[in-house]
Design a protein around this motif. Sequence first.
Motif, mmCIF file in Angstrom:
data_model
loop_
_atom_site.group_PDB
_atom_site.id
_atom_site.type_symbol
_atom_site.label_atom_id
_atom_site.label_comp_id
_atom_site.label_asym_id
_atom_site.label_seq_id
_atom_site.Cartn_x
_atom_site.Cartn_y
_atom_site.Cartn_z
ATOM 1 N N UNK A 339 17.497 37.262 -34.304
ATOM 2 C CA UNK A 339 17.577 37.158 -32.846
ATOM 3 C C UNK A 339 16.184 37.159 -32.214
ATOM 4 N N UNK A 340 15.315 37.981 -32.772
ATOM 5 C CA UNK A 340 13.952 38.070 -32.228
ATOM 6 C C UNK A 340 13.203 36.753 -32.392
ATOM 7 N N UNK A 341 13.202 36.214 -33.622
ATOM 8 C CA UNK A 341 12.445 34.969 -33.852
ATOM 9 C C UNK A 341 13.147 33.777 -33.204
ATOM 10 N N UNK A 344 12.192 34.174 -29.360
ATOM 11 C CA UNK A 344 10.774 34.226 -28.957
ATOM 12 C C UNK A 344 9.915 33.180 -29.664
ATOM 13 N N UNK A 345 10.314 32.776 -30.865
ATOM 14 C CA UNK A 345 9.547 31.780 -31.620
ATOM 15 C C UNK A 345 10.486 30.647 -32.029
ATOM 16 N N UNK A 346 11.171 30.066 -31.045
ATOM 17 C CA UNK A 346 12.241 29.110 -31.324
ATOM 18 C C UNK A 346 11.756 27.858 -32.035
ATOM 19 N N UNK A 347 10.519 27.450 -31.801
ATOM 20 C CA UNK A 347 10.059 26.185 -32.378
ATOM 21 C C UNK A 347 9.359 26.349 -33.724
ATOM 22 N N UNK A 348 9.229 27.563 -34.185
ATOM 23 C CA UNK A 348 8.595 27.782 -35.483
ATOM 24 C C UNK A 348 9.521 27.298 -36.601
ATOM 25 N N UNK A 349 8.976 26.605 -37.594
ATOM 26 C CA UNK A 349 9.839 26.118 -38.689
ATOM 27 C C UNK A 349 10.332 27.274 -39.555
ATOM 28 N N UNK A 367 14.835 28.639 -33.673
ATOM 29 C CA UNK A 367 15.698 28.478 -32.499
ATOM 30 C C UNK A 367 17.007 27.817 -32.877
ATOM 31 N N UNK A 368 16.911 26.740 -33.696
ATOM 32 C CA UNK A 368 18.132 26.056 -34.130
ATOM 33 C C UNK A 368 18.980 26.978 -35.024
ATOM 34 N N UNK A 369 18.339 27.711 -35.877
ATOM 35 C CA UNK A 369 19.092 28.627 -36.757
ATOM 36 C C UNK A 369 19.839 29.655 -35.922
ATOM 37 N N UNK A 370 19.203 30.200 -34.914
ATOM 38 C CA UNK A 370 19.849 31.210 -34.068
ATOM 39 C C UNK A 370 21.010 30.607 -33.289
ATOM 40 N N UNK A 571 13.027 37.807 -42.189
ATOM 41 C CA UNK A 571 12.414 39.078 -41.852
ATOM 42 C C UNK A 571 10.952 38.888 -41.418
ATOM 43 N N UNK A 572 10.245 37.978 -42.091
ATOM 44 C CA UNK A 572 8.809 37.822 -41.844
ATOM 45 C C UNK A 572 8.447 36.499 -41.156
ATOM 46 N N UNK A 573 9.439 35.772 -40.652
ATOM 47 C CA UNK A 573 9.206 34.490 -39.984
ATOM 48 C C UNK A 573 8.411 33.537 -40.877
#
Length: 1449
Positions: A339-341, A344-349, A367-370, A571-573
């Motif tokens: 939920x956090x990533x 807050x970091x929706x565009x990170x692969x 973001x897509x995963x969430x 866990x670690x983005x």
Amino acid sequence: MAEPAAAGVSSLPREVREQLAELELELSEGDITQKGYEKKRAKLLAPYLPQTQGVDPALQKESKTQMPVPSATPASASSSSSKFHRARSGGARDERYRSDIHTEAVQAALAKHKEQKMALPMPTKRRSTFVQSPADACTPPDTSSASEDEGSLRRQAALSAALHQSLQNAESWINRSIQGSSTSSSASSTLSHGEGKGTSGSLADVFANTRIENFSVPPDVTATTSTSSARPPAIDLPPSGIVKGMHKGSNRSSLMDTADGVPVSSRVSTKIQQLLNTLKRPKRPPLKEFFVDDFEEIVEVPQPDPNQPKPEGRQMTPVKGEPLGVVCNWPPALEAALQRWGTTQAKCPCLTALDVTGKPVYTLTYGKLWSRSLKLAYTLLNKLGTKNEPVLKPGDRVALVYPNNDPVMFMVAFYGCLLAEVIPVPIEVPLTRKDAGGQQIGFLLGSCGIALALTTEVCLKGLPKTQNGEIVQFKGWPRLKWVVTDSKYLSKSPKDWQPNISAAGTEPAYIEYKTSKEGSVMGVTVSRIAMLSHCQALSQACNYSEGETIVNVLDFKKDAGLWHGILTNVMNKLHTISVPYSVMKTCPLSWVQRVHAHKAKVALVKCRDLHWAMMAHRDQRDVSLGSLRMLIVTDGANPWSVSSCDAFLSLFQSHGLKPEAICPCATSPEAMTIAIRRPGVPGAPLPGRAILSMNGLSFGVIRVNTEDKNSALTVQDVGHVMPGGMMCIVKPDGPPQLCKTDEIGEICVSSRAGGMMYYGLAGVTKNTFEGSLVFVVGKMDGLLTVSGRRHNADDIVATGLAVESIKTVYRGRIAVFSVSVFYDERIVVVAEQRPDASEEDSFQWMSRVLQAIDSIHQVGVYCLALVPANTLPKTPLGGIHISQTKQHFLEGSLHPCNILMCPHTCVTNLPKPRQKQPGVGPASVMVGNLVAGKRIAQASGRDLGQIEDNDLVKKHQFLTEVLQWRAQATPDHPLFLLLNAKGTTVCTATCLQLHKKAERIASVLFDKGHLNAGDNVVLLYPPGIELITAFYGCLYAGCIPVTVRPPHAQSLTATLPTVRMIVEVSKAACILTTQTLMRLLKSREAAAAVDVKTWPTIIDTDDLPRKRLSQIYKPPTAEMLAYLDFSVSTTGMLTGVKMSHAAVSGLCRAIKLQCELYSSRQIAICLDPYCGLGFVLWCLCSVYSGHQSILIPPMELESNLFLWLSTVSQYKIRDTFCSYSVMELCTKGLGNQVEMLKARGINLSCVRTCVVVAEERPRVSLTHSFSKLFKDIGLSSRAVSTTFGSRVNVAICLQGTSGPDPTTVYVDLKSLRHDRVRLVERGAPQSLLLSESGKILPGVKVVIVNPETKGPLGDSHLGEIWVNSPHTASGYYTIYDNETLQADHFNTRLSFGDAAQTLWARTGYLGFVRRTELTAASGGTAETRLYFLNKDEELAFTHVWIPEMLCFM
């Protein structure tokens, strides 16, 4: 006190003494119970007993019908009576007196006594009455029994015992207490009646010293005790070592023992106790001993080598990992990290998938995963069912079925399930109904209660379908509802809907499946807190940081691929590049290219991937691995990992790979990551290596190898214990104990990051997850324990690969496993052979592998097999499915192209030599049918001479005369009716038609064949009436028919040589057959198999001339040859026997009487008619008995499975005969179609007997399955039975129409090895199930013989079955006239014990006789039936069991 006038036995009248002696004999032989004996004896002695002074008259009157203590006034009389009784009854009763009927009666009576309340407390323990007082020393104790319904009898017995003066010394009454009929003291109510002064005082003293304890506990009347230590603690002896009235050498334990050494029971008389001990059924052993397989009694157990290395180090201490660091920004749950990533970091692969060429095709952002996981969670909880009845609710389990090339959809589905609080169970995509291990996966789904499966649209379309377009029902799987999780099918969640994300607890998060060594699949349940803790431990151990890129070549659904690439990733983005197995097959260097292209920091691989990359290195050299700080090798514990890592490093070090980057690790599904090597720093010393002795490792100890380099194993460390964990090594056998520092054991891990249980398997869970050390990793699946030494399958694979395997086998397609052979594990090696490898190369490689394994591991290989390429069962990721390969090996379905079996090198625990048992010898004394105290093992059917047979058939000596008589007397009576596959009649034969056709065939034999009487003629026909007419045509012409199974057109090369062999051996002058078969015998295909020019004259009988036979041949004597019976055994041995006309008539008469066959009867026959009893039933019996035979060729069942059963039902057949192949075909083909049989109106309630005809041991499981399956359509459980016959006598046993139900017994295999028979309980270890084979036919006699001495054996001895009957074959028909063999097998005599000098035939089967007490309705003993053992094809001798029923084994 005056002595009774007639108390002495010697003074009784002669006829009374004779009656008493008869009673004594009946009691000793078990024909009467103790209670009955006492009543009859009391009745006989009542007129001679005087009135006892001082006793209540009512009690005295009562005594008229009761038994006094058997004593006489003169001591000599008492002594002689007692001695006479003991001499007749003896100590241990012989087995010939065994009677199950009496056992049941006595046990029922005792059970009744136990249920009744006692009138007074009964002493089950008592003090010794031996005191120093003279009065006490000469007073006998009360010896009456304590049963309530015998109270008055026992009271009188007590008074009589007190008054008699013949037992005035302690020794005599001690002996009476030991040998008497009762031992318990009566209650003191006997003292309420008036007694004499002396008697009253002495008895009072006796009871004063009697201790009453545990009177309410009934004794176990079936327990036996062999040692004095186990006797009831009821005797308290005085301190002095000598008891007055006893010799110094007397054993105190005998005070309460009977003459047989059996402890006296206070509730039951000694004689009844002896009766129970003698006659009781096999006693059930204690539960803890019931399943103990004490194979030491059978095989030689290898003794441990005294020089074997032993651990010498100190006891190890548990090793702790580094503390799990506390990081302030670690989320409370993995879902919270997503939920956090995602917000807050929706565009990170997050995850990148590759196409089949190895190029990136799609990148999933956080973001897509969430958002997609959120949509799936909402859909699962709210859109699959109604609001009131949802399909899924939190805590339910769902299956995730996603292909290995679609990690994106799997990751969305996995996190969608976590957000919905349902438990995902990732499994492999089923490709066919027969996938390797597919049934075990189905068991896992069923045990988890899974009814819903998530998958993609593409995957769903690729699943195997039925003709209706529905997904097939996979073998062993529960019925599943399939849900497609593609985005277009998901519902967007409302803005006010949020998943419930709580702090991680002990509730299950997901279930990861694990396949055990045996092939069973178990689900390891991982809790949410364990999942989070494991991610934290991996993050700390691998030093992950946000935004790093990792390349994952492993399976993302389980093990390290799931833990790193799916869980720790979020866990670690991290950014995971997933390289599927399909890409690795086409481009082995793709993962190296991805590391180079994305400058990945971490790569997750196996040794296989390192090897493939090295093989493909020449294709592309401009790659750099300088960015890698960790190359995690997940199978780093394997023995070949060291060489793989070293070779990969030496090749790619020039491409920037740093030596400290290679990090092997050890994992298990239960403990998850056990240890991992931390990423090193440049310049640090390389990890440790050890060169260990393979010999020491096999004994479980660690020794540095200093001698032979070939027997050394180089191992590398796999790092340190995981953060927050604690590890120790415990001994693998017995209770968990810490190993010594130089000892090998199981790894135990204590950590929050581990599985919590096997889902649905509470017992296995307790042993694995709930020990004192929290979790036991357990033995590796590849551990092989042979003769007490441990070997590793991976070590053996590495040894095999070291023997230049490249040219012969595929490197990654070798399976090593163990199979249990003769109470020990044996090693099997299976490998896929390359198509271009020659047979010579293959055997050379196999020989070198055997030598290498023997030299390096000091262990023999049981079997080394090479199979064709791509034939071994594979796992979804391309590895060999070990357990499925083992299953194929055990089933015999591997089909190797080259194989080496070496049992002589590995089976060292050969059986102990058989013990020679003392048997009946020539010097034994014969008394009736008893020899040396043992009943001779013999049995017989009804006497043919005493059976009335009013049929006019018996006046005809030959079968041809019977047929002629029937053709005149009943010309239109139908004898045979042949059915086709549709159940319609295609041919019939009346008496006259059969006679006419036989005449025409006889004419053809004279005209075309130019044959003479006595010439042999081969009959080559399919099953039908043509075969029957040809047979009688030969008899009419005086020729000798030889029936032969025709060759199969589709397999001429396999079946035609057998026909040719029989034609040559029988010296046939002519072949009778059909036009179709005649063309086949002369075809080109036949010429390729045999020399067709050497066939004798071939005559087809399709178009017969209408020519009357001038004269029908009549043999001069009944001993002339009628036909030859040839049979090919399973070992390929051809045996022919000669059947005379007298034997044919005798056999037909015996079957007619046994089965009650008459002209009005109908029987159905569905078996092959070419040899043995099958031929007799098909061709002979109907002509002799006049009944109608409905013939069903077994081959017709291949196109219509219902044919046989529908025919039996339609014609309401009472007796039917079939073969095992027919029964097996119906059981397997119709077992699941019982409802269809009912719909067709098939009813088998009319069947009285269904007899399976075969010369083999009864297939008990098959007959039981057949009876159980078809009981719903009326088949009686007692209808199915079997026959017993051999080559020398084709019909010894046949169930017939009357007699007891078929029975089964379990016998002890260990006793059988020593030629003894012992019945045991069902399920006992080393037990063999036997089924009876019907009643012995009339006129048949059977005896069990020692094949070495040729002397008769006693009951319960194992020996060869010899048979004497009118229908025994005349001898073998061979090219060589071996008179010695003829006389030994067909006309042999017992070496002793047979005054009649009977001629016996040796069946070649081993068996035994056991007497039963079955009683027929008429009151006589039931007829004998037979059970038999296996046949020894080499010696032609086997073992059979006959329990007054022959039974073969």
